[in-house]
Write a protein that holds these residues in place. Structure first.
Motif, PDB file in Angstrom:
ATOM      1  N   SER A 283      -4.893  -2.841   4.454  1.00 25.68           N
ATOM      2  CA  SER A 283      -3.472  -2.654   4.119  1.00 25.68           C
ATOM      3  C   SER A 283      -2.862  -1.404   4.750  1.00 25.68           C
ATOM      4  CB  SER A 283      -3.305  -2.576   2.600  1.00 25.68           C
ATOM      5  OG  SER A 283      -3.780  -1.324   2.116  1.00 25.68           O
ATOM      6  N   ASP A 284      -3.653  -0.336   4.906  1.00 21.28           N
ATOM      7  CA  ASP A 284      -3.117   0.994   5.247  1.00 21.28           C
ATOM      8  C   ASP A 284      -1.931   1.315   4.332  1.00 21.28           C
ATOM      9  OD1 ASP A 284      -2.769   3.450   6.427  1.00 21.28           O
ATOM     10  OD2 ASP A 284      -1.922   2.689   8.297  1.00 21.28           O
ATOM     11  N   ALA A 285      -2.069   0.989   3.047  1.00 17.95           N
ATOM     12  CA  ALA A 285      -0.951   1.160   2.107  1.00 17.95           C
ATOM     13  C   ALA A 285      -0.571   2.624   1.951  1.00 17.95           C
ATOM     14  CB  ALA A 285      -1.333   0.582   0.745  1.00 17.95           C
ATOM     15  N   HIS A 286       0.719   2.875   2.078  1.00 17.33           N
ATOM     16  CA  HIS A 286       1.334   4.163   1.777  1.00 17.33           C
ATOM     17  C   HIS A 286       2.465   3.847   0.796  1.00 17.33           C
ATOM     18  CE1 HIS A 286      -0.425   5.282   5.671  1.00 17.33           C
ATOM     19  NE2 HIS A 286      -0.149   6.551   5.426  1.00 17.33           N
ATOM     20  N   ASN A 287       2.975   4.861   0.127  1.00 14.76           N
ATOM     21  CA  ASN A 287       4.156   4.614  -0.691  1.00 14.76           C
ATOM     22  C   ASN A 287       5.396   4.879   0.151  1.00 14.76           C
ATOM     23  OD1 ASN A 287       5.642   4.093  -3.103  1.00 14.76           O
ATOM     24  ND2 ASN A 287       6.049   6.288  -3.193  1.00 14.76           N
TER      25      ASN A 287
ATOM     26  N   PRO B 246      -7.882   8.856   2.600  1.00 15.48           N
ATOM     27  CA  PRO B 246      -6.886   9.868   2.957  1.00 15.48           C
ATOM     28  C   PRO B 246      -7.131  10.383   4.377  1.00 15.48           C
ATOM     29  CG  PRO B 246      -8.493  10.759   1.394  1.00 15.48           C
ATOM     30  CD  PRO B 246      -8.759   9.281   1.506  1.00 15.48           C
ATOM     31  N   HIS B 247      -6.052  10.805   5.023  1.00  8.89           N
ATOM     32  CA  HIS B 247      -6.186  11.384   6.370  1.00  8.89           C
ATOM     33  C   HIS B 247      -7.103  12.602   6.309  1.00  8.89           C
ATOM     34  CE1 HIS B 247      -3.099   8.970   8.268  1.00  8.89           C
ATOM     35  NE2 HIS B 247      -2.321   9.167   7.227  1.00  8.89           N
ATOM     36  N   HIS B 248      -7.907  12.753   7.358  1.00  9.34           N
ATOM     37  CA  HIS B 248      -8.767  13.934   7.451  1.00  9.34           C
ATOM     38  C   HIS B 248      -8.762  14.442   8.889  1.00  9.34           C
ATOM     39  CE1 HIS B 248     -11.741  16.848   6.425  1.00  9.34           C
ATOM     40  NE2 HIS B 248     -12.744  16.253   7.043  1.00  9.34           N
TER      41      HIS B 248
ATOM     42  N   VAL C 154      -9.020   2.274  13.805  1.00 10.98           N
ATOM     43  CA  VAL C 154      -8.009   1.761  12.872  1.00 10.98           C
ATOM     44  C   VAL C 154      -6.675   1.539  13.593  1.00 10.98           C
ATOM     45  CG1 VAL C 154      -9.160   2.887  10.920  1.00 10.98           C
ATOM     46  CG2 VAL C 154      -7.200   4.017  11.981  1.00 10.98           C
ATOM     47  N   HIS C 155      -6.027   0.504  13.196  1.00  9.01           N
ATOM     48  CA  HIS C 155      -4.731   0.033  13.748  1.00  9.01           C
ATOM     49  C   HIS C 155      -4.492   0.316  15.241  1.00  9.01           C
ATOM     50  CE1 HIS C 155      -3.468   4.085  12.548  1.00  9.01           C
ATOM     51  NE2 HIS C 155      -3.549   3.783  11.284  1.00  9.01           N
ATOM     52  N   PRO C 156      -5.357  -0.192  16.119  1.00 12.87           N
ATOM     53  CA  PRO C 156      -5.111  -0.023  17.559  1.00 12.87           C
ATOM     54  C   PRO C 156      -3.833  -0.726  18.012  1.00 12.87           C
ATOM     55  CG  PRO C 156      -6.820  -1.670  17.196  1.00 12.87           C
ATOM     56  CD  PRO C 156      -6.548  -1.039  15.859  1.00 12.87           C
TER      57      PRO C 156
ATOM     58  N   GLN D 296     -12.504   8.236   4.135  1.00 13.12           N
ATOM     59  CA  GLN D 296     -11.580   9.078   4.904  1.00 13.12           C
ATOM     60  C   GLN D 296     -11.104   8.286   6.117  1.00 13.12           C
ATOM     61  OE1 GLN D 296     -14.314  12.169   5.935  1.00 13.12           O
ATOM     62  NE2 GLN D 296     -13.524  13.649   4.434  1.00 13.12           N
ATOM     63  N   GLU D 297      -9.852   8.530   6.492  1.00 12.79           N
ATOM     64  CA  GLU D 297      -9.366   8.077   7.798  1.00 12.79           C
ATOM     65  C   GLU D 297      -9.469   9.296   8.698  1.00 12.79           C
ATOM     66  OE1 GLU D 297      -5.272   6.793   7.833  1.00 12.79           O
ATOM     67  OE2 GLU D 297      -5.374   6.188   9.933  1.00 12.79           O
ATOM     68  N   VAL D 298     -10.483   9.298   9.550  1.00  9.19           N
ATOM     69  CA  VAL D 298     -10.807  10.502  10.319  1.00  9.19           C
ATOM     70  C   VAL D 298     -10.109  10.471  11.675  1.00  9.19           C
ATOM     71  CG1 VAL D 298     -12.683  11.862  11.313  1.00  9.19           C
ATOM     72  CG2 VAL D 298     -13.065  10.610   9.181  1.00  9.19           C
TER      73      VAL D 298
ATOM     74  N   LEU E 295     -10.186  -1.881   3.199  1.00  6.99           N
ATOM     75  CA  LEU E 295     -10.973  -0.744   3.698  1.00  6.99           C
ATOM     76  C   LEU E 295     -10.118   0.432   4.186  1.00  6.99           C
ATOM     77  CD1 LEU E 295     -13.783  -2.687   5.601  1.00  6.99           C
ATOM     78  CD2 LEU E 295     -14.036  -1.352   3.503  1.00  6.99           C
ATOM     79  N   HIS E 296      -8.824   0.356   3.983  1.00  7.04           N
ATOM     80  CA  HIS E 296      -7.971   1.439   4.480  1.00  7.04           C
ATOM     81  C   HIS E 296      -6.685   1.495   3.663  1.00  7.04           C
ATOM     82  CE1 HIS E 296      -5.814   3.258   8.296  1.00  7.04           C
ATOM     83  NE2 HIS E 296      -5.499   3.890   7.174  1.00  7.04           N
ATOM     84  N   CYS E 297      -6.551   2.552   2.828  1.00  7.42           N
ATOM     85  CA  CYS E 297      -5.311   2.728   2.073  1.00  7.42           C
ATOM     86  C   CYS E 297      -5.177   4.177   1.629  1.00  7.42           C
ATOM     87  CB  CYS E 297      -5.271   1.795   0.860  1.00  7.42           C
ATOM     88  SG  CYS E 297      -6.523   2.147  -0.375  1.00  7.42           S
ATOM     89  N   HIS E 298      -3.950   4.540   1.297  1.00  3.37           N
ATOM     90  CA  HIS E 298      -3.634   5.933   0.938  1.00  3.37           C
ATOM     91  C   HIS E 298      -3.137   5.976  -0.513  1.00  3.37           C
ATOM     92  CE1 HIS E 298      -4.139   7.347   5.116  1.00  3.37           C
ATOM     93  NE2 HIS E 298      -3.828   6.088   5.376  1.00  3.37           N
ATOM     94  N   LEU E 299      -4.047   5.667  -1.421  1.00  2.00           N
ATOM     95  CA  LEU E 299      -3.679   5.545  -2.836  1.00  2.00           C
ATOM     96  C   LEU E 299      -3.918   6.800  -3.654  1.00  2.00           C
ATOM     97  CD1 LEU E 299      -3.160   2.561  -2.381  1.00  2.00           C
ATOM     98  CD2 LEU E 299      -4.596   2.039  -4.347  1.00  2.00           C
TER      99      LEU E 299
HETATM  100 FE   LIG Z   1      -3.945   5.197   7.319  1.00  2.00          FE
END
Ligand SMILES: [Fe+2]
Length: 255
Positions: A194-198, A41-43, A136-138, A79-81, A4-8
């Motif tokens: 995952s909060d996947a980033h590259n 994506p970040h918003h 997200v990720h507290p 969105q990750e708001v 439910l959380h990634c930056h692909l």
């Molecule tokens: Fe994120």
């Protein structure tokens, strides 16, 4: 498995820089067992604005590329708001994407080192509108690490929380790992993502995290976390945890 959380999405934030990288990350996701991914994506975080319409369009285009490359990942727009003073206006303007289509679950981010003083009021306003924030990720927020009661209060009021899989398996260091485990122990965790980033040293850790969860807490937790993710993306109700306080003496000493 649902992430439910990634930056692909390519070229929209600090996640993937190009379509090639996005496809590589998508392959990594599938290899890690992920079937469905909410692209977040970040918003409104002070650097990135990723408006709802654009994210929907980019997600559709990315799905076409995934299908063309025979990568069996189904993606959804999200969105990750970042919590901010203009959030209610953005909601009024229909510029916010939720984890589900019905607009119930909001992936809400705090700054890395702070929980703004207006958070309590904002959460109240959101909940008045029938929106359930998912913090997200507290476990990586340094203010919450020092004062875990802040998260406890929010969860007691019906907010949910997402622990990053990498945090729980040690990718962000010992303190974050230990705090992740304490949150799970205290019923203060609902899902892994995952909060996947590259980024170098950032890998998909969902399978590892679920294996560790099984070892440390048992299969009930694995099935509850999985079920929660499914319910969230479908916009269904889920059973709230019996939330307990985290004893934070260790963190007072560390910070
Ligand atoms: Fe994120």
């Amino acid at each position: 498995m649902i992430d439910l959380h990634c930056h692909l999405l390519p070229g929209v934030d600090d996640g993937s820089k190009s379509m090639d990288i996005s496809l590589k990350l998508a392959n990594d996701a599938v290899r890690d067992g992920i079937d469905y991914a909410l692209l977040t994506p970040h918003h409104m975080n002070g650097v990135y604005l990723n408006h709802k319409k654009a994210v929907i369009q980019q997600t559709q285009e990315f799905q076409v590329e995934l299908d063309r490359h025979k990568i069996s990942l189904k993606v959804f727009p999200g969105q990750e708001v970042r919590i901010n003073g203009d959030l209610l206006t953005a909601l009024d303007q229909d510029d916010i994407l939720f984890a589900d289509e019905s607009g119930r679950y909001l992936m809400l981010e705090f700054p890395d080192d702070d929980v703004p003083s207006y958070t309590s009021n904002m959460v109240y306003e959101l909940m008045q509108r029938g929106i359930i924030p998912i913090i997200v990720h507290p476990e990586r927020n340094t203010r919450i690490m020092k004062r875990p009661d802040i998260l406890y209060e929010l969860l007691s009021r019906g907010c949910l929380s997402q622990i990053t899989a990498g945090s729980y398996v040690g990718a962000f260091g010992h303190k974050v790992q230990k705090f992740s485990k304490q949150l799970i122990q205290a019923g203060q965790a609902y899902i892994f993502a995952s909060d996947a980033h590259n980024l170098p040293n950032r890998r998909y850790e969902m399978t590892n995290a679920f294996s560790k969860l099984d070892r440390e807490f048992g299969y009930d937790y694995v099935s509850r976390f999985s079920e929660n993710a499914k319910r969230i993306i479908n916009g269904d109700s889920l059973k709230l945890n019996d939330v307990k306080k985290v004893k934070n003496r260790l963190f007072r000493e560390l910070y």
